[in-house]
Design a protein around this motif. Structure first.
Motif, PDB file in Angstrom:
ATOM      1  N   UNK A 138       0.830  -1.207   0.000  1.00 26.02           N
ATOM      2  CA  UNK A 138       0.000   0.000   0.000  1.00 26.02           C
ATOM      3  C   UNK A 138       0.867   1.261   0.000  1.00 26.02           C
ATOM      4  N   UNK A 139       0.561   2.206  -0.905  1.00 30.08           N
ATOM      5  CA  UNK A 139       1.363   3.444  -0.923  1.00 30.08           C
ATOM      6  C   UNK A 139       1.121   4.269   0.337  1.00 30.08           C
ATOM      7  N   UNK A 140       1.932   5.280   0.502  1.00 29.79           N
ATOM      8  CA  UNK A 140       1.866   6.148   1.680  1.00 29.79           C
ATOM      9  C   UNK A 140       0.608   7.007   1.626  1.00 29.79           C
ATOM     10  N   UNK A 176       0.555  10.963   1.684  1.00 29.68           N
ATOM     11  CA  UNK A 176       0.876  11.737   0.491  1.00 29.68           C
ATOM     12  C   UNK A 176      -0.372  11.802  -0.386  1.00 29.68           C
ATOM     13  N   UNK A 177      -0.687  12.982  -0.906  1.00 29.00           N
ATOM     14  CA  UNK A 177      -1.890  13.107  -1.734  1.00 29.00           C
ATOM     15  C   UNK A 177      -1.865  12.180  -2.937  1.00 29.00           C
ATOM     16  N   UNK A 178      -0.685  11.957  -3.491  1.00 30.12           N
ATOM     17  CA  UNK A 178      -0.598  11.042  -4.628  1.00 30.12           C
ATOM     18  C   UNK A 178      -0.807   9.608  -4.157  1.00 30.12           C
ATOM     19  N   UNK A 179      -0.168   9.257  -3.056  1.00 25.08           N
ATOM     20  CA  UNK A 179      -0.325   7.907  -2.532  1.00 25.08           C
ATOM     21  C   UNK A 179      -1.770   7.595  -2.184  1.00 25.08           C
TER      22      UNK A 179
END
Lengths: 142, 142
Positions: free
Chosen positions: A97-99, A102-105
């Motif tokens: 799972x991305x961070x 962060x708005x992108x994650x």
DNA sequence: ACGGCTGTAACAGAAAATGTTACGACAAGG
DNA sequence: CCTTGTCGTAACATTTTCTGTTACAGCCGT
């Protein structure tokens, strides 16, 4: 590239069944199919088992057993085969799972799912346009 | 399913670079990108290295080093990314050569290549229709 | 009942993607 | 010119997936 060959194996088996049928051979055993595909009979049983569950082939048990098409080759599309053998997504999302801080994650997975969904639909359209009869015809002209 | 996530990782990195650029941050280090993707910085360097070779990003070395987009986000399509990271075929052919004494074994590979080629073209058309700017916009609305 | 074939579990092996560590190369800034 | 922070890449470990193999129980015409 780790592309799996399940669609290829299943299509090969179906095409061989279609040709055998046309030649008057009612059924083929998994050994006979495996000999054409050049693999282990168990692989074929697994693949044809998927196709049986999807209603594309029939199996006869006992002595003189074997496989046959459940419908005409013109009525079997590669899309049906793709679904039967468990179509795989062409692209995977992040493995971990991305961070999410962060708005992108946070937002990228739905954004990519949208694009990847369109790609999947395009694939399905193409596969729906080709039948086992088409593959058999192409196969015999080469 | 063994779908690889290279397109996803590369797109994530580019999207993050695009957002940083818009916020006035000139470059991002691979550590910073890795923090958003939630993976190892080496993975990011490998991915951005592919994109650099394709001319999509630029890298600065030495102290204060980092990555930035080589062109506007609207000018980077997912098809370019797909090609840069080594696009993989969605379907593989037989792993072992089929039995060439069988008419099906002999002719099926060219036949399937034809169909698989059409599928690949359909994928490319869809990917060419989406840019990093599109992905960023979608990402921020979610 | 016999014999041939399917169905499936269990395991082995191979291949590929991903993750990790380590270290040399490079350039900006003091 | 030397320090510092970062890239580039090799080497290796880990994980996952696909494929192949063996084994055996179940089924059913003959």
């Amino acid at each position: 590239m780790a592309a799996n060959s399940r669609l290829t194996i299943a299509t090969h088996a179906l095409t061989w069944l279609a040709l055998a049928q046309r030649r008057g051979q009612e059924v083929l055993t998994s050994d006979q199919v495996a000999a054409s595909v050049n693999t282990n009979p168990v692989i074929i049983r697994r693949s044809l088992g998927d196709l049986r569950r999807a209603g594309l082939v029939e199996v006869r048990h006992g002595a003189g057993a074997g496989w046959s098409l459940a419908r005409a080759p013109e009525e079997i599309t590669l899309l049906q085969v793709y679904d039967a053998v468990g179509g795989e997504q062409p692209f995977g999302l992040h493995r971990t799972e991305p961070n999410l801080e962060c708005p992108v994650g946070r937002g990228i997975r739905p954004a990519l799912n949208q694009t990847y969904g369109r790609v999947e639909q395009a694939i399905r359209r193409e596969l729906a346009d080709t039948s086992i009869a088409d593959v058999l015809r192409e196969t015999l002209t080469n």
